[in-house]
Design an enzyme around this catalytic site. Structure first.
Site, PDB file in Angstrom:
ATOM      1  CG  ASP A 266      77.069 -32.533  30.724  1.00  0.00           C
ATOM      2  OD1 ASP A 266      76.544 -31.915  29.776  1.00  0.00           O
ATOM      3  OD2 ASP A 266      76.414 -33.269  31.484  1.00  0.00           O
ATOM      4  CB  CYS A 331      71.698 -37.936  12.470  1.00  0.00           C
ATOM      5  SG  CYS A 331      72.479 -38.574  13.964  1.00  0.00           S
TER       6      CYS A 331
END
Length: 381
Positions: A266, A331
């Site tokens: 992570d 995006c």
């Protein structure tokens, strides 16, 4: 029992039945066992139901093919019609089957969800522009003679050099995914907006670069290509499966993995203290990816955008602690995942793209995927 079922080998029926049960879409009593050809409206409805479950378009079509649903149908036609249908989906009403029937009768229009179009009226234009998918590519310097590779590609498809980035080419005719040179890693398909993210990073030989969400590895590969393999990249990815695929992809391209350190972690908690530059192409709602996979429209919700925005804020907080040069991108078409996220930072706006807040945007109406990009050099104050 139908004749087609009776004549089918028992093990084949069993395999198909297992797939049908695993999908559990509700209308399989009418589709299984499949005998003869299935109407296009049923195929489109099947694909939509899988998309509503979060499956990508390519996988939905593959599952339909496994079940024999594409029998008698042209595969390219199914893909093309499915893309259009999914982009029209939110302008139609009823069940997936009813929407498919209406679409095939010429009803509906390209559309984002109504709530999204109310917030950003431009999305009506961007939905229509998303029907056409453009392909861009760059030639891999690690797999031999680049000019030779271009000649090989030119025998199969037509392309032209991009005006903004000389290393990038836009396909004007043909499908590069079917060309051998791309399958062999001699060239890499990458959207212009995604390519622009790495150009904004401006990687240099000798720099240590931290790629915080690296899979599928295209941007990491481009960093190495633009630095002639002389940068060093720490690439982290939370999913082990995605990391393994990234490793295989980089090996296919002949990227020197002694210079790329792949880490399953992570990235918000990774113990990296400093890097020359950070690339944070953040996990996001993928709302800008409609030209690539319109399935994203069917699972797009305000809650999803909010959830990703919170994650992006956490990741960005980590990024600016590691470097005073962070290229942030997403995006997404939503300002919560872009302009609003970088408001509290010192920024440099890239010299390419459409200026938007403290960064730039790329839009499907400009022939690319939807992206936001900004370079962050520290916190304000």
């Amino acid at each position: 029992m139908r004749a087609a079922e009776a004549n089918r080998p028992k093990n084949e029926v069993s395999a198909t039945a297992r797939l049908a049960r695993s999908i559990n879409l509700g209308f399989f009593p009418h589709l299984f066992p499949i005998s003869g050809e299935v109407g296009l409206e049923k195929v489109l409805a099947f694909i939509a139901k899988l998309c509503l479950r979060g499956e990508p378009l390519a996988l939905a079509i593959d599952k339909g093919r496994e079940l024999g649903m594409l029998k008698g149908l042209n595969g390219d036609l199914v893909y093309s019609k499915a893309r259009e249908f999914l982009i029209h989906y939110h302008s139609l009403s009823g069940s997936p089957r009813e929407r498919a029937e209406k679409f095939l009768r010429g009803m509906g229009r390209p559309a984002f969800p109504e709530w999204a179009e109310r917030r950003i009226p431009r999305l009506r234009l961007e939905a229509e522009a998303s029907i056409r998918r453009n392909y861009w590519f760059w030639v891999n310097p690690f797999k031999g003679d680049q000019d030779k590779a271009l000649r090989e590609i030119g025998e199969k498809i037509e392309f032209e050099r991009d005006n903004d980035f000389p290393e990038l080419y836009r396909v004007t005719e043909g499908d590069p995914s079917k060309v051998k040179a791309f399958k062999e890693g001699k060239a890499v398909i990458q959207d212009k907006a995604s390519f622009a993210v790495v150009k904004a990073l401006d990687p240099k030989p000798g720099e240590l670069i931290y790629d915080m969400a690296s899979a599928p590895g295209v941007k990491t590969a481009l960093i190495m290509a633009l630095t002639e393999g002389r940068a060093e990249v720490v690439a982290s990815e939370l999913s082990r499966t995605r990391l393994e695929k990234e490793s295989s992809f980089l090996k296919l391209l002949n990227v020197d993995l002694r210079k790329v350190h792949l880490i399953q972690a992570d990235s918000r908690n990774l113990l990296i203290r400093r890097a020359d530059k950070v690339l944070l192409d953040a996990p996001c709602s993928s709302s800008g990816m409609v030209p690539n996979d319109p399935c994203v429209l069917l699972t797009l919700t305000p809650e999803k955008v909010k959830s990703f925005s919170e994650l992006q804020r956490e990741m960005l907080k980590t990024a600016v602690e590691i470097s005073n040069y962070v290229t942030y991108s997403s995006c997404s078409v939503f300002p919560e995942e872009g302009e609003e996220l970088v408001e509290g930072f010192k920024t440099i706006r890239p010299s390419f793209g459409e200026p938007s807040g403290n960064g730039v945007r790329f839009w499907p109406s400009q022939g690319t995927q939807g992206f936001f990009i900004s370079v962050i050099t520290g916190r304000k104050g």
